[in-house]
Write a protein that holds these residues in place. Structure first.
Motif, PDB file in Angstrom:
ATOM      1  N   TYR A  50      66.714  67.259   9.867  1.00  0.00           N
ATOM      2  CA  TYR A  50      65.792  67.505  10.959  1.00  0.00           C
ATOM      3  C   TYR A  50      65.938  66.363  11.958  1.00  0.00           C
ATOM      4  N   SER A  52      65.104  67.193  15.712  1.00  0.00           N
ATOM      5  CA  SER A  52      64.076  67.531  16.689  1.00  0.00           C
ATOM      6  C   SER A  52      63.982  69.055  16.737  1.00  0.00           C
ATOM      7  N   GLY A  53      63.050  69.555  17.535  1.00  0.00           N
ATOM      8  CA  GLY A  53      62.954  70.997  17.718  1.00  0.00           C
ATOM      9  C   GLY A  53      62.194  71.666  16.592  1.00  0.00           C
ATOM     10  N   SER A  54      62.670  72.832  16.167  1.00  0.00           N
ATOM     11  CA  SER A  54      61.997  73.606  15.135  1.00  0.00           C
ATOM     12  C   SER A  54      61.810  72.773  13.881  1.00  0.00           C
ATOM     13  N   THR A  55      60.619  72.827  13.338  1.00  0.00           N
ATOM     14  CA  THR A  55      60.326  72.000  12.163  1.00  0.00           C
ATOM     15  C   THR A  55      60.897  72.581  10.885  1.00  0.00           C
TER      16      THR A  55
END
Lengths: 115, 115
Positions: A50, A52-55
């Motif tokens: 992970y 950034s963006g969608s978790t």
């Protein structure tokens, strides 16, 4: 300073059952999060990350992990495990602010899939 | 598929002796790393190396340790005078570029046993 806690050192599970491997972190700065897998006699392989963006992030072999900032967690899940998933799984973080490259690892969770 | 290789897979040495652990990173990678894992403990960052110099190091990486890229392919970790507590699995890693956005590829490790 950052730290990573993997609450379970070993997780036995039957084939085709779901599994969750827990990971919590602490950091005073934003972080990037990773799961690495180590099969016997092999090096660490990146499973998913992970940045950034969608978790919710997914791997190609059916694992997924969800970044939860409020709970400072990045638990790894798979809805149905296979014998071949037997391995050691390491959660890791790196500094998301300064871009330092050093990874801080948890102590690992040994997933043992039984027939 | 390109991979990081490490030699030897297992090194046994006497306390006080010098050891050199060798790694061949992936050929087009520019950043190199050493990590270690003492039995039963977490994987710990030691040092990162770029452009023929150390870019980051941890508190573990004291004067007893040094790294070198002696030629265009090898990346070595030297421990000048080994101690019992240096017994660990040592992992080499490399990445194409720096920063957490670039995946670190790990070798299979060298198990160092200091007697």
């Amino acid at each position: 300073a950052q730290s990573v806690t993997q609450l379970d050192s070993q997780v036995p599970v039957f084939e085709e059952a779901p599994v969750e491997l827990r990971c919590n972190y602490s950091s005073s700065v934003s972080v990037y999060l990773f799961w690495y897998v180590q099969y016997p006699n092999q090096g660490l392989q990146l499973l998913l990350k992970y940045l950034s963006g969608s978790t919710l992030v997914e791997s190609i072999n059916g694992f997924e992990a969800e970044f939860n900032k409020s709970q400072t967690s990045f638990h790894l899940r798979k809805p149905s495990v296979h014998i071949s998933d037997t391995a050691e799984y390491f959660c890791a973080v790196s500094d998301g602010d300064t871009g330092r490259r050093a990874l801080t690892f948890g102590s690992g969770t040994r997933l043992q899939v039984q027939p | 598929e390109p991979e990081v290789t490490q030699t030897p897979s297992h090194q046994v040495t006497q306390m006080g002796q010098e050891v050199i652990l060798r790694c061949v990173p992936i050929s087009n990678h520019l950043y190199f790393y050493w990590y270690r894992q003492i039995l039963g403990q977490k994987v710990e960052f030691l040092v990162s190396f770029y452009n023929n110099e150390i870019s980051e190091k941890s508190e573990i990486f004291d004067d007893q340790f040094s790294v070198e890229r002696p030629d265009g392919s090898n990346f070595t970790l030297k421990i000048r005078s080994t101690k019992l507590e240096d017994s660990a699995m040592y992992f080499c890693a490399s990445s194409e570029l720096g920063g957490a956005l670039n995946e670190q590829f790990f070798g299979p490790g060298t198990r160092l046993t200091v007697l």
